[in-house]
Design an enzyme around this catalytic site. Structure first.
Site, mmCIF file in Angstrom:
data_model
loop_
_atom_site.group_PDB
_atom_site.id
_atom_site.type_symbol
_atom_site.label_atom_id
_atom_site.label_comp_id
_atom_site.label_asym_id
_atom_site.label_seq_id
_atom_site.Cartn_x
_atom_site.Cartn_y
_atom_site.Cartn_z
ATOM 1 N N ASN A 9 0.870 -1.181 0.000
ATOM 2 C CA ASN A 9 0.000 0.000 0.000
ATOM 3 C C ASN A 9 0.900 1.221 0.000
ATOM 4 O OD1 ASN A 9 -1.791 2.048 0.454
ATOM 5 N ND2 ASN A 9 -2.407 1.394 2.512
ATOM 6 N N TRP A 10 1.016 1.846 -1.166
ATOM 7 C CA TRP A 10 1.939 2.987 -1.302
ATOM 8 C C TRP A 10 1.402 4.246 -0.613
ATOM 9 C CZ3 TRP A 10 3.992 3.086 -7.081
ATOM 10 C CH2 TRP A 10 4.709 1.899 -7.321
ATOM 11 N N LYS A 11 0.121 4.242 -0.250
ATOM 12 C CA LYS A 11 -0.518 5.426 0.339
ATOM 13 C C LYS A 11 -0.278 6.638 -0.577
ATOM 14 C CE LYS A 11 -0.157 3.189 4.767
ATOM 15 N NZ LYS A 11 -0.078 3.261 6.208
ATOM 16 N N HIS A 97 -9.489 1.232 5.035
ATOM 17 C CA HIS A 97 -8.207 1.413 5.720
ATOM 18 C C HIS A 97 -8.408 2.337 6.919
ATOM 19 C CE1 HIS A 97 -4.080 2.523 6.557
ATOM 20 N NE2 HIS A 97 -3.719 1.449 5.878
ATOM 21 N N GLU A 99 -6.765 4.713 7.986
ATOM 22 C CA GLU A 99 -6.560 6.136 7.680
ATOM 23 C C GLU A 99 -7.804 6.731 7.026
ATOM 24 O OE1 GLU A 99 -2.897 5.515 5.557
ATOM 25 O OE2 GLU A 99 -1.967 4.919 7.456
ATOM 26 N N GLU A 169 -5.225 -4.750 10.558
ATOM 27 C CA GLU A 169 -4.154 -3.784 10.768
ATOM 28 C C GLU A 169 -4.385 -3.033 12.075
ATOM 29 O OE1 GLU A 169 -2.304 -2.656 6.662
ATOM 30 O OE2 GLU A 169 -3.932 -1.282 7.102
ATOM 31 N N GLY A 175 2.890 2.293 10.735
ATOM 32 C CA GLY A 175 3.873 3.368 10.576
ATOM 33 C C GLY A 175 4.610 3.724 11.851
ATOM 34 N N SER A 215 3.677 -2.184 10.239
ATOM 35 C CA SER A 215 5.135 -2.286 10.404
ATOM 36 C C SER A 215 5.693 -3.657 10.027
ATOM 37 C CB SER A 215 5.542 -1.902 11.831
ATOM 38 O OG SER A 215 5.198 -0.550 12.091
HETATM 39 P P1 13P Z 1 3.163 0.362 7.629
HETATM 40 O O1 13P Z 1 3.651 -0.918 7.002
HETATM 41 O O2 13P Z 1 3.908 1.570 7.153
HETATM 42 O O3 13P Z 1 3.098 0.255 9.118
HETATM 43 O O4 13P Z 1 1.658 0.581 7.129
HETATM 44 C C1 13P Z 1 0.750 -0.454 7.211
HETATM 45 C C2 13P Z 1 -0.448 -0.094 6.437
HETATM 46 O O5 13P Z 1 -1.188 0.804 6.803
HETATM 47 C C3 13P Z 1 -0.717 -0.833 5.181
HETATM 48 O O6 13P Z 1 -1.991 -0.580 4.720
#
Ligand code: 13P
Length: 252
Positions: A9-11, A97, A99, A169, A175, A215
């Site tokens: 997931n590149w966000k 997600h 976020e 998640e 993160g 992570s």
């Molecule tokens: P990280 O791997 O940066 O913790 O992010 C996880 C995530 O939100 C994947 O969708």
């Protein structure tokens, strides 16, 4: 036996040129180094879906979006529909997600509609669930995740839910560099599978891939992915570096 899946997931990262370079690097490393049958999905920002799809054509790597609208079409400026994704064609879409839930107020009823729109256009949703830190500390994390699954997915038929991928998640692990322990991951994945089995039966529950996200790094991927109910990972930060992402894929 469920196939292992590793999704990046590149966000909201990278420019078009950087996205093309990263996809190229991942493709080349995968071709030369990945021998096992892992399903790899790159969930890239909307503006890169077309070019990433073209780059991945004829390879084993698939492309996903990070969201889609709960509406079919119409006057929703700035939104992207499931039908648009399908027309590229993009086969996967991340929905719910944390976020999106946190910053864009996406809730259970809205996500149920998004899941419906995605399935109506034969997209595979990667449906996310997971608890924030304060809920984990209160000890009500299992109840919250069960509720997220019920609200977002339990209106579906057994046939429809069998087409999904679920991603657990924990928000406190995203993160932060703080990964859930293998025990914490396995425990919650088993809770999710039990919840699915209670509603849809064991056969359906056993067929649904449940990914862990939060992570995931090259040095913890193998251990996490070896848990019986962890079917791979949804990777954020580490998916932005081809070397790390491919090492994670090799951990699966
Ligand atoms: P990280 O791997 O940066 O913790 O992010 C996880 C995530 O939100 C994947 O969708």
């Amino acid at each position: 036996m469920r196939t292992k899946i590793v999704a990046g997931n590149w966000k909201m990262n990278k420019t078009l040129a950087e996205a093309k370079a990263l996809t190229n690097e991942v493709l080349n490393l995968c071709i030369s180094e990945v021998k096992s049958a892992v399903k790899v999905i790159l969930c890239v920002p909307y503006p890169f879906l077309q070019s990433t799809t073209e780059q991945c054509e004829g390879t084993t790597i698939a492309v996903g979006a990070q969201n889609c609208s709960e509406h079919e079409s119409g006057a929703y400026t700035g939104e992207v529909s499931a039908a648009m994704l399908k027309s590229i064609p993009v086969p996967y879409v991340i929905l719910g997600h944390s976020e999106r839930r946190q910053y864009f107020r996406e809730d259970g009823p809205m996500l149920a509609k998004k899941v419906d729109r995605a399935l109506a256009h034969q997209l595979t949703p990667i449906f996310c669930c997971g608890e924030p830190l304060e809920i984990r500390e209160k000890g009500t994390h299992e109840a919250l995740v069960r509720q997220q699954i019920q609200e977002g997915l339990f209106h579906l038929s057994a046939e429809a839910i069998g087409k999904l991928i679920i991603a657990y998640e924990p928000v406190w692990a995203i993160g932060t560099g703080k990964t859930a322990s293998t025990q914490q991951a396995q425990d919650m994945h088993a809770v999710i599978r039990k919840e699915l089995a209670a509603k849809y039966g064991d056969k359906v529950a056993q067929s649904i891939p449940i990914l862990y996200g939060g992570s995931v790094k090259p040095d913890n991927a193998k251990e996490l992915f070896s848990c019986p109910d962890v079917d791979g990972g949804l990777v954020g930060g580490a998916s932005l570096k081809a070397r790390d992402f491919v090492d994670i894929i090799k951990g699966a």
